[in-house]
Design an enzyme around this catalytic site. Sequence first.
Site, PDB file in Angstrom:
ATOM      1  N   GLY A  17      11.916  23.835  10.938  1.00 52.42           N
ATOM      2  CA  GLY A  17      10.453  23.825  10.852  1.00 52.42           C
ATOM      3  C   GLY A  17       9.787  25.152  11.202  1.00 52.42           C
ATOM      4  N   THR A  19       8.905  27.558   9.188  1.00 49.14           N
ATOM      5  CA  THR A  19       7.831  27.871   8.238  1.00 49.14           C
ATOM      6  C   THR A  19       6.601  27.020   8.521  1.00 49.14           C
ATOM      7  OG1 THR A  19       9.532  28.362   6.601  1.00 49.14           O
ATOM      8  CG2 THR A  19       7.307  28.111   5.781  1.00 49.14           C
ATOM      9  N   LYS A  40       8.182  37.170   5.958  1.00 54.48           N
ATOM     10  CA  LYS A  40       9.516  36.574   5.921  1.00 54.48           C
ATOM     11  C   LYS A  40      10.411  37.743   5.486  1.00 54.48           C
ATOM     12  CE  LYS A  40      12.620  33.168   5.627  1.00 54.48           C
ATOM     13  NZ  LYS A  40      12.935  32.097   6.593  1.00 54.48           N
ATOM     14  N   THR A  44      16.348  33.795   1.545  1.00 58.04           N
ATOM     15  CA  THR A  44      17.453  33.403   0.665  1.00 58.04           C
ATOM     16  C   THR A  44      17.139  32.008   0.115  1.00 58.04           C
ATOM     17  OG1 THR A  44      18.740  32.477   2.493  1.00 58.04           O
ATOM     18  CG2 THR A  44      19.120  34.794   1.980  1.00 58.04           C
ATOM     19  N   GLU A 117       8.429  35.145  10.401  1.00 54.02           N
ATOM     20  CA  GLU A 117       9.367  34.026  10.441  1.00 54.02           C
ATOM     21  C   GLU A 117      10.791  34.558  10.335  1.00 54.02           C
ATOM     22  OE1 GLU A 117       9.175  30.930   7.372  1.00 54.02           O
ATOM     23  OE2 GLU A 117      11.193  30.306   7.981  1.00 54.02           O
ATOM     24  N   GLY A 118      11.643  34.104  11.241  1.00 49.53           N
ATOM     25  CA  GLY A 118      13.042  34.523  11.218  1.00 49.53           C
ATOM     26  C   GLY A 118      13.818  33.893  10.073  1.00 49.53           C
ATOM     27  N   GLY A 120      17.037  31.443   9.623  1.00 52.46           N
ATOM     28  CA  GLY A 120      17.948  30.593  10.385  1.00 52.46           C
ATOM     29  C   GLY A 120      17.673  30.744  11.874  1.00 52.46           C
ATOM     30  N   PRO A 208       4.592  15.997  15.031  1.00 50.21           N
ATOM     31  CA  PRO A 208       5.201  14.808  14.426  1.00 50.21           C
ATOM     32  C   PRO A 208       5.680  15.105  13.013  1.00 50.21           C
ATOM     33  CG  PRO A 208       2.820  14.702  14.239  1.00 50.21           C
ATOM     34  CD  PRO A 208       3.126  15.973  14.976  1.00 50.21           C
TER      35      PRO A 208
HETATM   36  N1  LIG Z   1       6.534  18.329  10.941  1.00 52.50           N
HETATM   37  C1  LIG Z   1       6.927  18.170   9.671  1.00 52.50           C
HETATM   38  N2  LIG Z   1       6.468  17.127   8.929  1.00 52.50           N
HETATM   39  C2  LIG Z   1       6.875  16.949   7.654  1.00 52.50           C
HETATM   40  N3  LIG Z   1       7.730  17.748   7.018  1.00 52.50           N
HETATM   41  C3  LIG Z   1       8.219  18.805   7.714  1.00 52.50           C
HETATM   42  C4  LIG Z   1       7.834  19.068   9.057  1.00 52.50           C
HETATM   43  N4  LIG Z   1       8.482  20.164   9.486  1.00 52.50           N
HETATM   44  C5  LIG Z   1       9.230  20.577   8.461  1.00 52.50           C
HETATM   45  N5  LIG Z   1       9.084  19.765   7.393  1.00 52.50           N
HETATM   46  C6  LIG Z   1       9.795  19.887   6.112  1.00 52.50           C
HETATM   47  O1  LIG Z   1      11.167  20.104   6.416  1.00 52.50           O
HETATM   48  C7  LIG Z   1      11.717  21.130   5.612  1.00 52.50           C
HETATM   49  C8  LIG Z   1      12.201  22.265   6.532  1.00 52.50           C
HETATM   50  O2  LIG Z   1      11.088  22.803   7.226  1.00 52.50           O
HETATM   51  P1  LIG Z   1      10.842  24.380   7.248  1.00 52.50           P
HETATM   52  O3  LIG Z   1      10.943  24.927   5.854  1.00 52.50           O
HETATM   53  O4  LIG Z   1       9.588  24.654   7.975  1.00 52.50           O
HETATM   54  O5  LIG Z   1      12.118  24.827   8.107  1.00 52.50           O
HETATM   55  P2  LIG Z   1      12.625  26.304   8.395  1.00 52.50           P
HETATM   56  O6  LIG Z   1      13.171  26.332   9.779  1.00 52.50           O
HETATM   57  O7  LIG Z   1      11.555  27.259   8.061  1.00 52.50           O
HETATM   58  O8  LIG Z   1      13.829  26.433   7.344  1.00 52.50           O
HETATM   59  P3  LIG Z   1      14.526  27.779   6.837  1.00 52.50           P
HETATM   60  O9  LIG Z   1      15.628  28.062   7.805  1.00 52.50           O
HETATM   61  O10 LIG Z   1      15.046  27.383   5.481  1.00 52.50           O
HETATM   62  O11 LIG Z   1      13.505  28.864   6.760  1.00 52.50           O
HETATM   63  C9  LIG Z   1      10.618  21.533   4.618  1.00 52.50           C
HETATM   64  O12 LIG Z   1      10.799  20.771   3.452  1.00 52.50           O
HETATM   65  C10 LIG Z   1       9.328  21.102   5.303  1.00 52.50           C
HETATM   66  O13 LIG Z   1       8.318  20.763   4.360  1.00 52.50           O
HETATM   67 MG   LIG Z   2      11.539  28.712   6.606  1.00 55.97          MG
END
Ligand SMILES: Nc1ncnc2c1ncn2[C@@H]1O[C@H](COP(=O)(O)OP(=O)(O)OP(=O)(O)O)[C@@H](O)[C@H]1O
Ligand SMILES: [Mg+2]
Length: 243
Positions: A17, A19, A40, A44, A117-118, A120, A208
């Site tokens: 999460g 992003t 970002k 990838t 944003e990092g 992973g 949530p």
């Molecule tokens: N609180 C939330 N409620 C609903 N959907 C969420 C929530 N947090 C994340 N998601 C969904 O989960 C997925 C992963 O979230 P996100 O892209 O923010 O993760 P990330 O850590 O940025 O991933 P990455 O390592 O690929 O950059 C996405 O499809 C996003 O829409």
């Molecule tokens: Mg992300």
Amino acid sequence: MKKAPGIFITGTDTGVGKTVVAAGLALVLRERGMRVGVMKPVATGCVGEGKRLISEDAVYLFEAAENEHPSLSSPFRFRNPLAPSVASVIEKKEISIEKILKAFRELQRYYDFIIVEGIGGLLVPITKEYFVANLIHELNLPVLIVARGGLGTINHTLLTVDSAIIRGFEIRGIIFNRMSRVNFSIAEITNPKVIHDLTGIPILGTLPDMEDVDVERCRFGSLREIFKERIDLDRVFGLEVVS
Ligand SMILES: Nc1ncnc2c1ncn2[C@@H]1O[C@H](COP(=O)(O)OP(=O)(O)OP(=O)(O)O)[C@@H](O)[C@H]1O
Ligand SMILES: [Mg+2]
């Protein structure tokens, strides 16, 4: 010239999460009238073709912050959903850390606050011997850790906190993401306190699972409102007043 401050959003893993949290932060700051730059540094798993390769993460952040410099926000994009160092070899496109640092410095000139944003977690290799943690060090930013709420997060979060402390990073706090909407598990209920007691790191709040939030479809839904309600923003920005 004074450099714009910022924050580095890291995670305990991919898909936790980062992003969503970065975008929530951008939405709130913009509402407060700040000009927010987003980045970002390497993306990838991009979609599209060749030069038109699109990072869904970068687009989401870009839209949340209403930015104007896509090449600075997303300087390196790869199609394969792999660690950057691996995607870079497979796609025969070298990643220049100097270019990332230059883009960041340029964003600092255009905006009041920069959200990076990092990729992973902290020990994902960007090039052969250069990790996300090395980038944080060079950008000289405080970090915010995004973690899952449920089972398994104690180990992942403690590893991330340890790794950040060893490197001398300023940890602003931890956000637990995607907690169950109803029927919290016992792990979800107890994890924040357990992790706080073990690390002393501030817990900045929990988000949530939000039905109307979707990175891939670029939907923000209730993200800004819920972020304001549930996240300790003063602490995110290091504004906590010690009483
Ligand atoms: N609180 C939330 N409620 C609903 N959907 C969420 C929530 N947090 C994340 N998601 C969904 O989960 C997925 C992963 O979230 P996100 O892209 O923010 O993760 P990330 O850590 O940025 O991933 P990455 O390592 O690929 O950059 C996405 O499809 C996003 O829409
Ligand atoms: Mg992300």
